[in-house]
Each structure stands twice: as C-alpha cells, then as structure tokens.
Design a protein around this motif. Structure first.
Motif, PDB file in Angstrom:
ATOM      1  N   GLY A  28       6.288   4.917   5.999  1.00  0.00           N
ATOM      2  CA  GLY A  28       6.359   6.001   5.015  1.00  0.00           C
ATOM      3  C   GLY A  28       5.145   6.916   5.083  1.00  0.00           C
ATOM      4  O   GLY A  28       5.281   8.143   5.050  1.00  0.00           O
ATOM      5  N   LEU A  29       3.960   6.338   5.199  1.00  0.00           N
ATOM      6  CA  LEU A  29       2.752   7.156   5.320  1.00  0.00           C
ATOM      7  C   LEU A  29       2.758   7.961   6.613  1.00  0.00           C
ATOM      8  O   LEU A  29       2.415   9.153   6.620  1.00  0.00           O
ATOM      9  CB  LEU A  29       1.504   6.278   5.255  1.00  0.00           C
ATOM     10  CG  LEU A  29       1.110   5.790   3.868  1.00  0.00           C
ATOM     11  CD1 LEU A  29       0.018   4.728   3.957  1.00  0.00           C
ATOM     12  CD2 LEU A  29       0.663   6.959   3.003  1.00  0.00           C
ATOM     13  N   GLU A  30       3.149   7.329   7.714  1.00  0.00           N
ATOM     14  CA  GLU A  30       3.214   8.041   8.997  1.00  0.00           C
ATOM     15  C   GLU A  30       4.154   9.236   8.898  1.00  0.00           C
ATOM     16  O   GLU A  30       3.830  10.338   9.358  1.00  0.00           O
ATOM     17  CB  GLU A  30       3.677   7.101  10.104  1.00  0.00           C
ATOM     18  CG  GLU A  30       2.651   6.059  10.500  1.00  0.00           C
ATOM     19  CD  GLU A  30       3.203   4.977  11.420  1.00  0.00           C
ATOM     20  OE1 GLU A  30       4.411   5.014  11.768  1.00  0.00           O
ATOM     21  OE2 GLU A  30       2.417   4.079  11.795  1.00  0.00           O
ATOM     22  N   LYS A  31       5.311   9.032   8.290  1.00  0.00           N
ATOM     23  CA  LYS A  31       6.269  10.131   8.156  1.00  0.00           C
ATOM     24  C   LYS A  31       5.752  11.210   7.215  1.00  0.00           C
ATOM     25  O   LYS A  31       5.915  12.399   7.480  1.00  0.00           O
ATOM     26  CB  LYS A  31       7.618   9.598   7.691  1.00  0.00           C
ATOM     27  CG  LYS A  31       8.340   8.871   8.798  1.00  0.00           C
ATOM     28  CD  LYS A  31       9.769   8.571   8.421  1.00  0.00           C
ATOM     29  CE  LYS A  31      10.474   7.988   9.645  1.00  0.00           C
ATOM     30  NZ  LYS A  31      11.909   8.089   9.544  1.00  0.00           N
ATOM     31  N   ALA A  32       5.137  10.807   6.120  1.00  0.00           N
ATOM     32  CA  ALA A  32       4.616  11.803   5.178  1.00  0.00           C
ATOM     33  C   ALA A  32       3.558  12.678   5.839  1.00  0.00           C
ATOM     34  O   ALA A  32       3.582  13.903   5.711  1.00  0.00           O
ATOM     35  CB  ALA A  32       4.044  11.109   3.944  1.00  0.00           C
ATOM     36  N   LEU A  42       9.555   7.358  -3.671  1.00  0.00           N
ATOM     37  CA  LEU A  42       8.798   6.157  -3.337  1.00  0.00           C
ATOM     38  C   LEU A  42       9.145   4.990  -4.246  1.00  0.00           C
ATOM     39  O   LEU A  42       9.097   5.124  -5.473  1.00  0.00           O
ATOM     40  CB  LEU A  42       7.297   6.469  -3.458  1.00  0.00           C
ATOM     41  CG  LEU A  42       6.300   5.366  -3.190  1.00  0.00           C
ATOM     42  CD1 LEU A  42       6.355   4.916  -1.730  1.00  0.00           C
ATOM     43  CD2 LEU A  42       4.897   5.833  -3.561  1.00  0.00           C
ATOM     44  N   ASP A  43       9.497   3.876  -3.628  1.00  0.00           N
ATOM     45  CA  ASP A  43       9.652   2.629  -4.368  1.00  0.00           C
ATOM     46  C   ASP A  43       8.297   1.935  -4.369  1.00  0.00           C
ATOM     47  O   ASP A  43       7.509   2.100  -3.438  1.00  0.00           O
ATOM     48  CB  ASP A  43      10.699   1.740  -3.689  1.00  0.00           C
ATOM     49  CG  ASP A  43      11.192   0.618  -4.578  1.00  0.00           C
ATOM     50  OD1 ASP A  43      10.439   0.173  -5.473  1.00  0.00           O
ATOM     51  OD2 ASP A  43      12.330   0.173  -4.383  1.00  0.00           O
ATOM     52  N   LEU A  44       8.010   1.175  -5.405  1.00  0.00           N
ATOM     53  CA  LEU A  44       6.724   0.480  -5.469  1.00  0.00           C
ATOM     54  C   LEU A  44       6.735  -0.839  -4.710  1.00  0.00           C
ATOM     55  O   LEU A  44       5.685  -1.340  -4.333  1.00  0.00           O
ATOM     56  CB  LEU A  44       6.324   0.250  -6.930  1.00  0.00           C
ATOM     57  CG  LEU A  44       6.059   1.531  -7.723  1.00  0.00           C
ATOM     58  CD1 LEU A  44       5.788   1.203  -9.180  1.00  0.00           C
ATOM     59  CD2 LEU A  44       4.934   2.347  -7.122  1.00  0.00           C
TER      60      LEU A  44
END
Length: 116
Positions: A28-32, A42-44
């Motif tokens: 998710g961070l890489e894509k963001a 975002l799910d926790l």
C-alpha cells in the motif's frame, strides 16, 4: 481481505474511479508513493505494516500528506486524528460513496486555495 478489496475496486470502477489494490501495508505504501492517488482507502488491520503505521507514514511525508485517507475498519473507536474520514464496517456503499465525494470535493477546494 481479498474479497472486500475486489468488491470495493469493482464498486469504485463502476462509479468511474480508477482503483489500485494492495494486499498489505508495504504494498500500500509503495503504491501510494508511486501512484500519488487522489485518495487512499485504508483498513487498520493489514499484514506486514499495520494500517496505523501506514497512516502515520503517509501523513508525515511531504509527498503524500495532502492525500485524503479514508479509514474503513471494523474497530468501533474514535477516528485517528491523522485520518480525513472514518467508516466503521459494516457500512452501506452509499455511505462510502458520500464520504469519497465529500473528501474529494474538500480536497479540490483546498487545492484551489493553495494555488491562489
């Protein structure tokens, strides 16, 4: 879960959005950082890097701090201060649609003020 990711992606594409999915916090961070999306859902509960840490990293980085983050979670708690919106599962897709529209409209107004 994969089923929820696919359902949300299908729903969003039917509403005219482009959606990219991530299986875990690292992806998710890489894509963001790579895609620089207009919004992050975002799910926790995420494997590898949890949603809390993902939220913190997105909001503390100059490149992504302006991106609205909408939390979708089963937690029943007060929303984290860093998030821009919060929906507790289960919720109606109409509620998701309303939150996305509201956040993107607010983001557009904010962008216009920054460019003045």
């Amino acid at each position: 879960s994969e089923d929820l990711r696919e359902m949300f992606a299908y729903y969003l594409t039917r509403k005219g959005f482009r959606a990219s999915m991530a299986r875990n916090g690292t992806e998710g961070l890489e894509k963001a950082f790579g895609l620089m999306p207009d919004m992050v859902l975002l799910d926790l509960w995420l494997p590898e890097i949890g949603g809390w840490e993902v939220l913190h990293r997105l909001k503390s980085d100059a490149r992504t701090k302006h991106i609205p983050v909408l939390i979708l979670t089963g937690y029943t708690m007060a929303p984290p201060l860093e998030c821009d919106g919060f929906l507790t599962k289960p919720f109606q897709l109409a509620d998701l649609d309303a939150e996305i529209t509201h956040r993107l409209d607010a983001q557009a107004r904010s962008s216009l003020r920054r460019s003045d």
